[in-house]
Design a protein around this motif. Structure first.
Motif: not given
Length: 184
Positions: A21-25, A90-100
């Motif tokens: 995975f790589v971070v996208i946001g 709400e649980i995703f506050r300040n959580v990293m988002v990835h893509m394969k």
């Protein structure tokens, strides 16, 4: 760059040390009541973040599908099919988002993604092994490579032409020239 049975879910690395995975946001905070969440875009390919795309959220890479996406100022507002309202996101506050990482476009010939540099062996033009790249630090002027030495110290190498002479991804090495004062 694909997840398989050999991948480590805690690190996002496959058995080949290629990131799965790589971070996208990074999700920031909910927006409105319809399940949208503000996301700071952290990729050079924002066009890959589109409706219907699978994204993997948080340290456990939970899979979600993008229901809608739109620009709002410098960020994007993202709604996920599986999360219908503000309370759910709400649980995703300040959580990293990835893509394969397999979904990322191949870099142009002779170029590479920064994650390709992690764990390269760093060798000087005098034949001295300095250590391995632990992290790439993004700065305003130029990137900096954090190198872990065999004796447990850290070296900061600027990613400039005077220092970095060659990067060989096949051999997993980086050839560097140590300019005066760099290791002091």
């Amino acid at each position: 760059m694909n997840p398989d049975l050999n991948s480590n879910p805690n690190t996002g690395l496959s058995s080949s040390d290629e990131p799965v995975f790589v971070v996208i946001g990074k999700f920031r905070k909910p927006h409105g009541i319809r399940g949208e969440v503000r996301m700071t875009v952290l990729t050079d390919f924002p066009e890959l973040i589109e409706k219907g795309r699978k994204v993997y959220v948080g340290p456990n890479y939970q899979e979600y599908t993008i229901k809608s996406i739109r620009w709002h100022g410098g960020d994007q507002l993202v709604a996920l099919e599986e999360l219908p309202d503000r309370t759910a996101v709400e649980i995703f506050r300040n959580v990293m988002v990835h893509m394969k990482s397999e979904d990322m476009p191949a870099p142009p010939e002779g170029e590479f993604y920064l994650h390709h540099l992690v764990d390269l062996e760093v060798v000087t033009d005098q034949g001295e092994i300095l250590g391995r790249i632990k992290e790439v630090i993004l700065t305003g002027a130029n990137d900096v490579y954090l190198v872990d030495t065999p004796d447990g110290k850290e070296i900061l190498l600027p990613a400039i032409d005077d220092v970095v002479l060659n990067i060989d991804l096949k051999e997993r090495t980086m050839l560097v020239h140590i300019i005066p004062g760099l290791l002091d």
